[in-house]
Design a protein around this motif. Structure first.
Motif, short mmCIF file in Angstrom:
data_model
loop_
_atom_site.label_atom_id
_atom_site.label_comp_id
_atom_site.label_asym_id
_atom_site.label_seq_id
_atom_site.Cartn_x
_atom_site.Cartn_y
_atom_site.Cartn_z
N HIS A 178 6.81 -10.79 5.95
CA HIS A 178 6.56 -12.26 5.43
C HIS A 178 7.50 -12.82 4.56
O HIS A 178 8.27 -12.08 4.10
N ILE A 179 7.40 -14.08 4.27
CA ILE A 179 8.20 -14.99 3.14
C ILE A 179 7.39 -15.43 2.18
O ILE A 179 6.10 -15.66 2.62
N THR A 180 7.53 -15.76 1.20
CA THR A 180 6.98 -16.65 0.03
C THR A 180 7.43 -17.70 -0.30
O THR A 180 8.97 -17.61 -0.78
N ILE A 181 6.89 -18.69 -0.80
CA ILE A 181 7.61 -19.91 -1.45
C ILE A 181 6.54 -20.24 -2.54
O ILE A 181 5.12 -20.40 -2.37
N ALA A 182 7.12 -20.06 -3.63
CA ALA A 182 6.04 -20.24 -4.98
C ALA A 182 6.63 -21.72 -5.70
O ALA A 182 7.95 -21.91 -5.58
N GLU A 225 -1.20 -19.18 9.78
CA GLU A 225 -1.69 -17.79 9.59
C GLU A 225 -1.05 -17.26 8.25
O GLU A 225 -0.89 -16.06 8.19
N GLY A 226 -0.99 -18.36 7.41
CA GLY A 226 -0.38 -17.74 5.87
C GLY A 226 -1.49 -18.01 4.98
O GLY A 226 -2.89 -18.42 5.30
N THR A 227 -1.23 -17.62 3.50
CA THR A 227 -2.25 -17.89 2.67
C THR A 227 -1.72 -18.75 1.68
O THR A 227 -0.46 -18.90 1.46
N MET A 228 -2.42 -19.42 0.68
CA MET A 228 -1.95 -20.21 -0.48
C MET A 228 -2.94 -19.83 -1.57
O MET A 228 -4.27 -19.79 -1.64
N GLU A 235 1.50 -20.32 -20.15
CA GLU A 235 2.81 -20.63 -19.92
C GLU A 235 3.33 -21.16 -18.47
O GLU A 235 4.42 -21.80 -18.50
N LYS A 236 2.54 -20.87 -17.54
CA LYS A 236 2.83 -21.12 -16.27
C LYS A 236 1.81 -21.21 -15.27
O LYS A 236 0.95 -20.17 -15.17
N THR A 237 1.86 -22.35 -14.34
CA THR A 237 1.01 -22.46 -13.27
C THR A 237 1.81 -22.05 -11.82
O THR A 237 3.19 -22.77 -11.70
N SER A 238 1.20 -21.46 -11.04
CA SER A 238 2.30 -20.99 -9.84
C SER A 238 0.96 -21.33 -8.56
O SER A 238 0.21 -20.88 -8.67
N PHE A 239 1.62 -21.93 -7.62
CA PHE A 239 0.97 -22.23 -6.36
C PHE A 239 1.87 -21.15 -5.37
O PHE A 239 3.08 -21.27 -5.11
N LEU A 240 1.28 -20.14 -4.67
CA LEU A 240 1.99 -18.97 -4.01
C LEU A 240 1.66 -19.12 -2.50
O LEU A 240 0.47 -18.95 -2.10
N ILE A 241 2.81 -19.60 -1.76
CA ILE A 241 2.45 -19.69 -0.25
C ILE A 241 3.25 -18.33 0.22
O ILE A 241 4.24 -18.01 0.30
N THR A 242 2.28 -17.68 1.13
CA THR A 242 2.58 -16.56 1.91
C THR A 242 2.72 -16.62 3.58
O THR A 242 1.56 -17.23 3.82
N LEU A 243 3.54 -16.74 4.11
CA LEU A 243 3.88 -16.94 5.76
C LEU A 243 4.43 -15.69 6.36
O LEU A 243 5.19 -15.16 5.99
N PRO A 244 3.63 -15.12 7.55
CA PRO A 244 4.09 -14.11 8.19
C PRO A 244 5.59 -14.50 8.95
O PRO A 244 5.56 -15.59 9.67
N LEU A 245 6.25 -13.46 9.10
CA LEU A 245 7.51 -13.49 9.82
C LEU A 245 7.07 -13.30 11.36
O LEU A 245 6.56 -12.33 11.82
#
Length: 245
Positions: A178-182, A225-228, A235-245
């Motif tokens: 997978h890949i991630t975009i945060a 087919e990914g997750t968020m 200190e920090k707010t993060s939205f993490l997107i995970t997508l399958p390769l």
């Protein structure tokens, strides 16, 4: 300026708009979103109402001074936004996949926000390791829908930040899975009691919001087919997107 009858009619129109917005909210709470299939029919009378209001204002400039006039225009605009977002929500899981450059899309979205970031004194950036780039430049996704996701997340980050804060996009590849975009920012923290409902439709914690932006984004990612996920601390707010390769 207006007769008593005209004032009553305007008040009734405002009341109708408020009741319609409430009905749309309740229809979703009950799991009955069928009304959204008629959004284009509902938009037609709303367009007529808006054009009539504009015509009145054009012929009677003094209408702007009427105590209900501003509220009436605000209600009309809110209903327009609500119908648009409702349409997006219903179509968010219909995607057209094509192999293309995801980094190019991310940089394009960021470019649109750079002037705002510079004006407000917010540091906007993107980071990715060279070894990870090939997994992003040849990735299968729906460009239009994914652009909507990143635009929404970055716009929300701007709402939470102020001068001196940052908005940072971090891209990573975890081959071969997978890949991630945060999307990180160090602005206002999201309260813990809001985290559990933040992706639910019609749940909003900001003025003027429809509560559909994050719900739409989450559905688009699921369609890929990914997750968020979201996490937030002082200190920090993060939205993490995970997508399958």
């Amino acid at each position: 300026m207006y007769t008593k009858e005209e004032e009553l009619q305007l008040q009734e129109l405002i009341k109708s708009n408020e009741e319609f917005a409430y009905f749309l909210n309740k229809s979703n709470e009950n799991g009955k979103l069928l009304i959204s299939h008629f959004s284009h029919e509902l938009r037609n009378p709303l367009t007529l109402i808006k054009s009539t209001v504009q015509l009145i204002e054009s012929n009677h400039p003094e209408a702007k001074d009427f105590k209900y006039w501003t509220q009436l225009n605000e209600d009309i605009n809110e209903l327009e936004v609500l119908l648009t977002d409702l349409s997006f929500y219903n179509n968010s899981e219909k995607i057209s996949i094509e192999k293309q450059d995801l980094l190019l899309l991310l940089n394009s979205v960021l470019s649109a926000f750079y002037p705002q970031a510079e004006q407000r004194g917010i540091h906007l950036s993107l980071a990715i390791e060279d070894n990870d780039k090939p997994y992003f430049t040849q990735f299968s996704y729906d460009r239009i829908k994914m652009k909507q996701v990143f635009t929404n997340l970055i716009r929300n980050a701007f709402d939470a930040t102020k001068a001196g804060n940052y908005i940072h996009i971090e891209c990573k590849a975890y081959t071969p899975t997978h890949i991630t975009i945060a999307v990180h920012n160090n602005g206002q923290m999201i309260p813990e009691d809001e985290i559990s409902t933040i992706f639910k439709p019609f749940v909003t914690y900001k003025a003027g919001g429809t509560g559909l932006g994050l719900a739409i984004s989450s559905r688009i990612i699921r369609a890929h087919e990914g997750t968020m996920k979201v996490s937030s601390t002082e200190e920090k707010t993060s939205f993490l997107i995970t997508l399958p390769l």
